[in-house]
Write a protein that holds these residues in place. Sequence first.
Motif, PDB file in Angstrom:
ATOM      1  N   ALA A 111       0.820  -1.218   0.000  1.00 41.47           N
ATOM      2  CA  ALA A 111       0.000   0.000   0.000  1.00 41.47           C
ATOM      3  C   ALA A 111       0.851   1.265   0.000  1.00 41.47           C
ATOM      4  CB  ALA A 111      -0.923   0.001   1.214  1.00 41.47           C
ATOM      5  N   ASP A 112       2.131   1.137   0.296  1.00 41.96           N
ATOM      6  CA  ASP A 112       3.028   2.300   0.307  1.00 41.96           C
ATOM      7  C   ASP A 112       3.533   2.654  -1.085  1.00 41.96           C
ATOM      8  OD1 ASP A 112       2.972   2.655   3.117  1.00 41.96           O
ATOM      9  OD2 ASP A 112       4.479   1.071   3.374  1.00 41.96           O
ATOM     10  N   LEU A 113       3.178   1.835  -2.083  1.00 43.40           N
ATOM     11  CA  LEU A 113       3.740   2.003  -3.415  1.00 43.40           C
ATOM     12  C   LEU A 113       2.662   2.155  -4.476  1.00 43.40           C
ATOM     13  CD1 LEU A 113       6.325  -0.917  -3.190  1.00 43.40           C
ATOM     14  CD2 LEU A 113       6.839   1.505  -2.853  1.00 43.40           C
ATOM     15  N   ARG A 114       3.012   2.825  -5.548  1.00 42.34           N
ATOM     16  CA  ARG A 114       2.208   2.824  -6.769  1.00 42.34           C
ATOM     17  C   ARG A 114       3.175   2.790  -7.939  1.00 42.34           C
ATOM     18  NH1 ARG A 114       0.002   8.801  -8.452  1.00 42.34           N
ATOM     19  NH2 ARG A 114       1.792  10.031  -7.756  1.00 42.34           N
ATOM     20  N   VAL A 115       2.696   2.363  -9.082  1.00 44.68           N
ATOM     21  CA  VAL A 115       3.559   2.223 -10.254  1.00 44.68           C
ATOM     22  C   VAL A 115       3.298   3.372 -11.216  1.00 44.68           C
ATOM     23  CG1 VAL A 115       4.179   0.772 -12.221  1.00 44.68           C
ATOM     24  CG2 VAL A 115       3.668  -0.281 -10.013  1.00 44.68           C
ATOM     25  N   LEU A 116       4.356   4.063 -11.588  1.00 46.17           N
ATOM     26  CA  LEU A 116       4.279   5.146 -12.569  1.00 46.17           C
ATOM     27  C   LEU A 116       5.135   4.790 -13.774  1.00 46.17           C
ATOM     28  CD1 LEU A 116       4.750   8.352 -10.346  1.00 46.17           C
ATOM     29  CD2 LEU A 116       2.607   7.353 -11.132  1.00 46.17           C
ATOM     30  N   ARG A 117       4.726   5.293 -14.931  1.00 48.50           N
ATOM     31  CA  ARG A 117       5.581   5.161 -16.108  1.00 48.50           C
ATOM     32  C   ARG A 117       6.447   6.418 -16.175  1.00 48.50           C
ATOM     33  NH1 ARG A 117       4.587   0.638 -18.935  1.00 48.50           N
ATOM     34  NH2 ARG A 117       6.357   1.245 -20.222  1.00 48.50           N
ATOM     35  N   LEU A 118       7.744   6.220 -16.098  1.00 48.39           N
ATOM     36  CA  LEU A 118       8.692   7.324 -16.077  1.00 48.39           C
ATOM     37  C   LEU A 118       9.622   7.235 -17.278  1.00 48.39           C
ATOM     38  CD1 LEU A 118       9.693   7.294 -12.291  1.00 48.39           C
ATOM     39  CD2 LEU A 118       7.998   8.752 -13.413  1.00 48.39           C
ATOM     40  N   PRO A 119      10.155   8.377 -17.725  1.00 49.77           N
ATOM     41  CA  PRO A 119      11.127   8.332 -18.823  1.00 49.77           C
ATOM     42  C   PRO A 119      12.311   7.441 -18.463  1.00 49.77           C
ATOM     43  CG  PRO A 119      10.397  10.596 -18.435  1.00 49.77           C
ATOM     44  CD  PRO A 119       9.841   9.769 -17.311  1.00 49.77           C
ATOM     45  N   HIS A 120      12.671   6.602 -19.400  1.00 50.20           N
ATOM     46  CA  HIS A 120      13.753   5.648 -19.156  1.00 50.20           C
ATOM     47  C   HIS A 120      15.040   6.357 -18.741  1.00 50.20           C
ATOM     48  CE1 HIS A 120      17.013   2.837 -20.535  1.00 50.20           C
ATOM     49  NE2 HIS A 120      16.273   2.016 -19.839  1.00 50.20           N
ATOM     50  N   GLY A 121      15.289   7.528 -19.300  1.00 55.79           N
ATOM     51  CA  GLY A 121      16.495   8.267 -18.984  1.00 55.79           C
ATOM     52  C   GLY A 121      16.543   8.786 -17.560  1.00 55.79           C
ATOM     53  N   ARG A 122      15.388   8.883 -16.908  1.00 51.78           N
ATOM     54  CA  ARG A 122      15.342   9.361 -15.529  1.00 51.78           C
ATOM     55  C   ARG A 122      15.464   8.229 -14.517  1.00 51.78           C
ATOM     56  NH1 ARG A 122      10.068  12.513 -14.447  1.00 51.78           N
ATOM     57  NH2 ARG A 122      10.836  12.099 -12.336  1.00 51.78           N
ATOM     58  N   VAL A 123      15.391   7.011 -14.995  1.00 54.75           N
ATOM     59  CA  VAL A 123      15.457   5.846 -14.101  1.00 54.75           C
ATOM     60  C   VAL A 123      16.876   5.309 -14.118  1.00 54.75           C
ATOM     61  CG1 VAL A 123      14.541   3.561 -13.593  1.00 54.75           C
ATOM     62  CG2 VAL A 123      13.044   5.324 -14.568  1.00 54.75           C
ATOM     63  N   GLY A 124      17.602   5.524 -13.043  1.00 57.79           N
ATOM     64  CA  GLY A 124      18.998   5.105 -12.991  1.00 57.79           C
ATOM     65  C   GLY A 124      19.145   3.591 -12.970  1.00 57.79           C
ATOM     66  N   SER A 125      20.346   3.140 -13.224  1.00 53.58           N
ATOM     67  CA  SER A 125      20.609   1.695 -13.282  1.00 53.58           C
ATOM     68  C   SER A 125      20.461   1.033 -11.918  1.00 53.58           C
ATOM     69  CB  SER A 125      22.017   1.443 -13.835  1.00 53.58           C
ATOM     70  OG  SER A 125      22.997   2.094 -13.037  1.00 53.58           O
TER      71      SER A 125
END
Length: 218
Positions: A111-125
């Motif tokens: 319940a503490d989380l939700r899923v967002l679609r984010l730009p791939h470039g903003r998501v670090g390795s």
Amino acid sequence: MKRLVFFLVLALLPGLAGAEALDVLIEEKARAEFGATLPDTGEFEITLKAGGLEEAVMLSAFWMDRATGQFVANAVTGEGELRRVTGLALLTVPVPVPVRRLMPEEIIAEADLRVLRLPHGRVGSFAVTRVEDLVGMQVRSLLAQGRPVMAQSVQAPRIIDRGDKVAIRYTDGLLELTAPGRALADAHRGQEVKIVNLVSNASVVGIATAEGVVEVTR
């Protein structure tokens, strides 16, 4: 003359004569640009320059900046005209983010989380990209609301705290003994931890197997 050549190409290549939505053609090219590096969960958000072409028979050329998603393409219309189109093909991936600020020591619940679609470039390795890899984990450092969670910011829950009294189980395959001890460090399940045997006053290293239990194998 150029238009005649395009008409000849269309006539000689069956299946190309029907126009398709331009965003579909752009996505095909964008996926090809990433090739094997394209994430399985990756999707493209295609934005075309307002007032431009909406359909095309094919793209005769395509250039793309993978970091920003900006592209330039040459599109062939159903009339055989060559049109320059520009826009954005933004690669996004689903990422679990906290719905509230999570403090150190908290255990993360679904319940503490939700899923967002984010730009791939903003998501670090080092970002955690699966909900199941976060639920049940313990927060090590403050997690900001709506921001990807870095792997180093969470850990398996501690089952032993430094200074805790523990039960030391000695096993050698045939014999099992138990002695009281005290933990000299924190530990999560499966982690090595140094302890002191309160009977012999000797320091040993064992594996934290349950809350307040450390196993030492001879």
